[in-house]
Write a protein that holds these residues in place. Structure first.
Motif, PDB file in Angstrom:
ATOM      1  N   ARG A  49      -6.333 -11.058  -2.304  1.00  0.00           N
ATOM      2  CA  ARG A  49      -7.468 -10.272  -1.804  1.00  0.00           C
ATOM      3  C   ARG A  49      -7.309  -8.773  -2.071  1.00  0.00           C
ATOM      4  NH1 ARG A  49      -7.780  -9.929   3.342  1.00  0.00           N
ATOM      5  NH2 ARG A  49      -5.717 -10.737   3.831  1.00  0.00           N
ATOM      6  N   LEU A  50      -6.269  -8.410  -2.775  1.00  0.00           N
ATOM      7  CA  LEU A  50      -6.018  -7.000  -3.059  1.00  0.00           C
ATOM      8  C   LEU A  50      -6.467  -6.647  -4.470  1.00  0.00           C
ATOM      9  CD1 LEU A  50      -2.359  -6.658  -1.704  1.00  0.00           C
ATOM     10  CD2 LEU A  50      -4.508  -6.386  -0.452  1.00  0.00           C
ATOM     11  N   ARG A  51      -7.069  -5.460  -4.563  1.00  0.00           N
ATOM     12  CA  ARG A  51      -7.439  -4.938  -5.875  1.00  0.00           C
ATOM     13  C   ARG A  51      -7.023  -3.472  -5.893  1.00  0.00           C
ATOM     14  NH1 ARG A  51     -12.642  -2.427  -7.107  1.00  0.00           N
ATOM     15  NH2 ARG A  51     -12.686  -1.883  -9.305  1.00  0.00           N
ATOM     16  N   VAL A  52      -6.238  -3.114  -6.890  1.00  0.00           N
ATOM     17  CA  VAL A  52      -5.775  -1.739  -7.027  1.00  0.00           C
ATOM     18  C   VAL A  52      -6.308  -1.165  -8.329  1.00  0.00           C
ATOM     19  CG1 VAL A  52      -3.750  -0.293  -7.439  1.00  0.00           C
ATOM     20  CG2 VAL A  52      -3.701  -2.003  -5.624  1.00  0.00           C
ATOM     21  N   THR A  53      -6.782   0.049  -8.257  1.00  0.00           N
ATOM     22  CA  THR A  53      -7.197   0.754  -9.466  1.00  0.00           C
ATOM     23  C   THR A  53      -6.365   2.021  -9.600  1.00  0.00           C
ATOM     24  OG1 THR A  53      -8.911   2.014  -8.315  1.00  0.00           O
ATOM     25  CG2 THR A  53      -9.556  -0.104  -9.286  1.00  0.00           C
ATOM     26  N   LEU A  54      -6.228   2.465 -10.809  1.00  0.00           N
ATOM     27  CA  LEU A  54      -5.477   3.684 -11.095  1.00  0.00           C
ATOM     28  C   LEU A  54      -6.249   4.507 -12.104  1.00  0.00           C
ATOM     29  CD1 LEU A  54      -2.872   5.378 -10.773  1.00  0.00           C
ATOM     30  CD2 LEU A  54      -1.913   4.055 -12.683  1.00  0.00           C
ATOM     31  N   ASP A  55      -6.481   5.761 -11.775  1.00  0.00           N
ATOM     32  CA  ASP A  55      -7.142   6.697 -12.688  1.00  0.00           C
ATOM     33  C   ASP A  55      -6.193   7.857 -12.917  1.00  0.00           C
ATOM     34  OD1 ASP A  55      -8.684   8.633 -13.961  1.00  0.00           O
ATOM     35  OD2 ASP A  55     -10.506   8.103 -12.870  1.00  0.00           O
ATOM     36  N   THR A  56      -5.465   7.812 -14.013  1.00  0.00           N
ATOM     37  CA  THR A  56      -4.453   8.847 -14.262  1.00  0.00           C
ATOM     38  C   THR A  56      -5.088  10.192 -14.586  1.00  0.00           C
ATOM     39  OG1 THR A  56      -4.294   8.073 -16.542  1.00  0.00           O
ATOM     40  CG2 THR A  56      -2.644   7.250 -14.986  1.00  0.00           C
ATOM     41  N   SER A  57      -6.329  10.189 -15.076  1.00  0.00           N
ATOM     42  CA  SER A  57      -6.976  11.476 -15.377  1.00  0.00           C
ATOM     43  C   SER A  57      -7.305  12.211 -14.087  1.00  0.00           C
ATOM     44  CB  SER A  57      -8.250  11.249 -16.195  1.00  0.00           C
ATOM     45  OG  SER A  57      -9.225  10.559 -15.433  1.00  0.00           O
ATOM     46  N   LYS A  58      -7.595  11.459 -13.039  1.00  0.00           N
ATOM     47  CA  LYS A  58      -7.888  12.074 -11.741  1.00  0.00           C
ATOM     48  C   LYS A  58      -6.670  12.044 -10.824  1.00  0.00           C
ATOM     49  CE  LYS A  58     -12.808  10.879 -11.764  1.00  0.00           C
ATOM     50  NZ  LYS A  58     -13.902  10.136 -11.085  1.00  0.00           N
ATOM     51  N   LYS A  59      -5.582  11.449 -11.313  1.00  0.00           N
ATOM     52  CA  LYS A  59      -4.373  11.320 -10.499  1.00  0.00           C
ATOM     53  C   LYS A  59      -4.709  10.688  -9.147  1.00  0.00           C
ATOM     54  CE  LYS A  59      -1.498  14.941 -12.546  1.00  0.00           C
ATOM     55  NZ  LYS A  59      -2.310  15.158 -13.740  1.00  0.00           N
ATOM     56  N   SER A  60      -5.338   9.547  -9.225  1.00  0.00           N
ATOM     57  CA  SER A  60      -5.720   8.874  -7.984  1.00  0.00           C
ATOM     58  C   SER A  60      -5.672   7.365  -8.154  1.00  0.00           C
ATOM     59  CB  SER A  60      -7.119   9.307  -7.549  1.00  0.00           C
ATOM     60  OG  SER A  60      -8.082   8.837  -8.464  1.00  0.00           O
ATOM     61  N   SER A  61      -5.530   6.699  -7.025  1.00  0.00           N
ATOM     62  CA  SER A  61      -5.500   5.235  -6.993  1.00  0.00           C
ATOM     63  C   SER A  61      -6.254   4.771  -5.757  1.00  0.00           C
ATOM     64  CB  SER A  61      -4.054   4.741  -6.935  1.00  0.00           C
ATOM     65  OG  SER A  61      -3.997   3.340  -6.731  1.00  0.00           O
ATOM     66  N   SER A  62      -6.774   3.579  -5.823  1.00  0.00           N
ATOM     67  CA  SER A  62      -7.417   3.019  -4.642  1.00  0.00           C
ATOM     68  C   SER A  62      -6.925   1.598  -4.413  1.00  0.00           C
ATOM     69  CB  SER A  62      -8.939   3.029  -4.784  1.00  0.00           C
ATOM     70  OG  SER A  62      -9.336   2.114  -5.786  1.00  0.00           O
ATOM     71  N   LEU A  63      -6.857   1.247  -3.147  1.00  0.00           N
ATOM     72  CA  LEU A  63      -6.485  -0.111  -2.740  1.00  0.00           C
ATOM     73  C   LEU A  63      -7.675  -0.698  -1.995  1.00  0.00           C
ATOM     74  CD1 LEU A  63      -4.469  -2.461  -2.126  1.00  0.00           C
ATOM     75  CD2 LEU A  63      -3.812  -1.188  -0.077  1.00  0.00           C
ATOM     76  N   LEU A  64      -8.162  -1.804  -2.483  1.00  0.00           N
ATOM     77  CA  LEU A  64      -9.266  -2.505  -1.844  1.00  0.00           C
ATOM     78  C   LEU A  64      -8.751  -3.819  -1.282  1.00  0.00           C
ATOM     79  CD1 LEU A  64     -12.315  -3.139  -1.278  1.00  0.00           C
ATOM     80  CD2 LEU A  64     -12.394  -4.118  -3.602  1.00  0.00           C
ATOM     81  N   ILE A  65      -8.999  -4.038  -0.002  1.00  0.00           N
ATOM     82  CA  ILE A  65      -8.682  -5.324   0.635  1.00  0.00           C
ATOM     83  C   ILE A  65     -10.011  -5.990   0.928  1.00  0.00           C
ATOM     84  CG2 ILE A  65      -7.551  -6.491   2.559  1.00  0.00           C
ATOM     85  CD1 ILE A  65      -5.831  -3.999   2.949  1.00  0.00           C
ATOM     86  N   THR A  66     -10.250  -7.107   0.333  1.00  0.00           N
ATOM     87  CA  THR A  66     -11.524  -7.797   0.550  1.00  0.00           C
ATOM     88  C   THR A  66     -11.404  -8.801   1.692  1.00  0.00           C
ATOM     89  OG1 THR A  66     -10.963  -9.496  -1.072  1.00  0.00           O
ATOM     90  CG2 THR A  66     -12.162  -7.568  -1.874  1.00  0.00           C
ATOM     91  N   ALA A  67     -12.545  -9.066   2.330  1.00  0.00           N
ATOM     92  CA  ALA A  67     -12.607 -10.070   3.405  1.00  0.00           C
ATOM     93  C   ALA A  67     -11.451  -9.890   4.381  1.00  0.00           C
ATOM     94  CB  ALA A  67     -12.598 -11.473   2.798  1.00  0.00           C
ATOM     95  N   SER A  68     -11.367  -8.724   4.967  1.00  0.00           N
ATOM     96  CA  SER A  68     -10.217  -8.371   5.811  1.00  0.00           C
ATOM     97  C   SER A  68     -10.073  -9.310   7.010  1.00  0.00           C
ATOM     98  CB  SER A  68     -10.341  -6.930   6.287  1.00  0.00           C
ATOM     99  OG  SER A  68     -11.486  -6.790   7.096  1.00  0.00           O
ATOM    100  N   ARG A  69      -8.828  -9.407   7.447  1.00  0.00           N
ATOM    101  CA  ARG A  69      -8.479 -10.246   8.597  1.00  0.00           C
ATOM    102  C   ARG A  69      -7.757  -9.398   9.621  1.00  0.00           C
ATOM    103  NH1 ARG A  69      -5.446 -14.466   4.542  1.00  0.00           N
ATOM    104  NH2 ARG A  69      -7.293 -15.191   3.407  1.00  0.00           N
ATOM    105  N   ALA A  70      -7.704  -9.855  10.845  1.00  0.00           N
ATOM    106  CA  ALA A  70      -6.998  -9.112  11.886  1.00  0.00           C
ATOM    107  C   ALA A  70      -5.535  -8.891  11.496  1.00  0.00           C
ATOM    108  CB  ALA A  70      -7.091  -9.861  13.215  1.00  0.00           C
ATOM    109  N   ALA A  71      -4.967  -9.846  10.767  1.00  0.00           N
ATOM    110  CA  ALA A  71      -3.566  -9.740  10.345  1.00  0.00           C
ATOM    111  C   ALA A  71      -3.343  -8.636   9.327  1.00  0.00           C
ATOM    112  CB  ALA A  71      -3.095 -11.074   9.766  1.00  0.00           C
ATOM    113  N   ASP A  72      -4.424  -8.093   8.766  1.00  0.00           N
ATOM    114  CA  ASP A  72      -4.286  -6.978   7.820  1.00  0.00           C
ATOM    115  C   ASP A  72      -4.078  -5.648   8.538  1.00  0.00           C
ATOM    116  OD1 ASP A  72      -6.866  -8.443   5.726  1.00  0.00           O
ATOM    117  OD2 ASP A  72      -4.676  -8.652   5.593  1.00  0.00           O
TER     118      ASP A  72
END
Lengths: 115, 111
Positions: free
Chosen positions: B60-83
């Protein structure tokens, strides 16, 4: 495989005392790193050992020291404890894959409280 | 010095919703990693993305990386209480052997 283990899990010390924390890495991992985690400063790198040699060191005073044994187990020592040393101390071991691209496996940490 | 800086500092969502956390860094990196920490415990490695990769998935994890912007994002889909946990990004520094962690994003998933 057993994970990274740290002992003790909790410790209460008085200002001025010294403390030794222990870390046993995952079997086969030769790199051990130590981190200090506090609410104010977050996770800060202390030092890293590889094959009994300190390979890298963070920006901490000389009161913080460490060593690694031939079986890769590592200890860190803090002398002359200060109130600000109260923190969660985390140990991480790793199996290098290539260059600096490797995953670290963390132990549960040692919660040190200095009174 | 703080290399990775997560945004937001805290995030509260309902179970089933998606959670997005961002990380910015300052210098060139070889890789960026995301870790999860449950209250006062050790960190658990989630995903590693190399500097020549743009996106990576793990469950359920998706990570993106944009080296030109020096940034990354972590997406957790369909989150659960255990997250519910704190999430940290970590970057390698100067091709070195240590990682620099950001201050983390505290995620709360409400049932």
């Amino acid at each position: 495989k057993a994970g990274v283990t740290q002992t003790p899990r909790y410790l209460i010390k008085t200002r001025g005392q010294q403390v030794t924390l222990s870390c046993s890495p995952i079997s086969g991992h030769r790199s051990v790193s130590w981190y200090q985690q506090t609410p104010g400063q977050g996770l800060q790198f202390l030092f890293e050992y590889f094959s009994e040699t300190q390979r890298n060191k963070g920006n901490f005073p000389g009161r913080f020291s460490g060593r690694q044994f031939s079986n890769s187990r590592s200890e860190m020592n803090v002398s002359t404890l200060e109130l600000g040393d109260s923190a969660l101390y985390l140990c991480a071991s790793s199996l290098k894959t290539s260059g600096s691209t490797y995953e670290q496996y963390f132990g549960p940490g040692t919660r040190l409280t200095v009174t | 010095s703080q290399q990775g800086e997560e945004d937001p500092q805290a995030l509260s969502i309902q179970e089933g919703e998606n959670a997005t956390m961002n990380c910015s860094y300052k210098t060139s990196i070889n890789n960026l990693q995301w870790y999860r920490q449950n209250s006062g415990r050790g960190l658990v490695h989630l995903i590693l993305i190399r500097s020549n990769e743009r996106e990576k998935h793990s469950g359920r994890l998706r990570v993106t990386l944009d080296t030109s912007k020096k940034s990354s994002s972590l997406l957790i889909t369909a989150s659960r209480a255990a997250d519910t946990a704190s999430y940290f990004c970590a970057t390698d520094e100067d091709y070195g052997q240590n990682f620099v962690f950001g201050p983390g994003t505290r995620l709360s998933v409400l049932p």
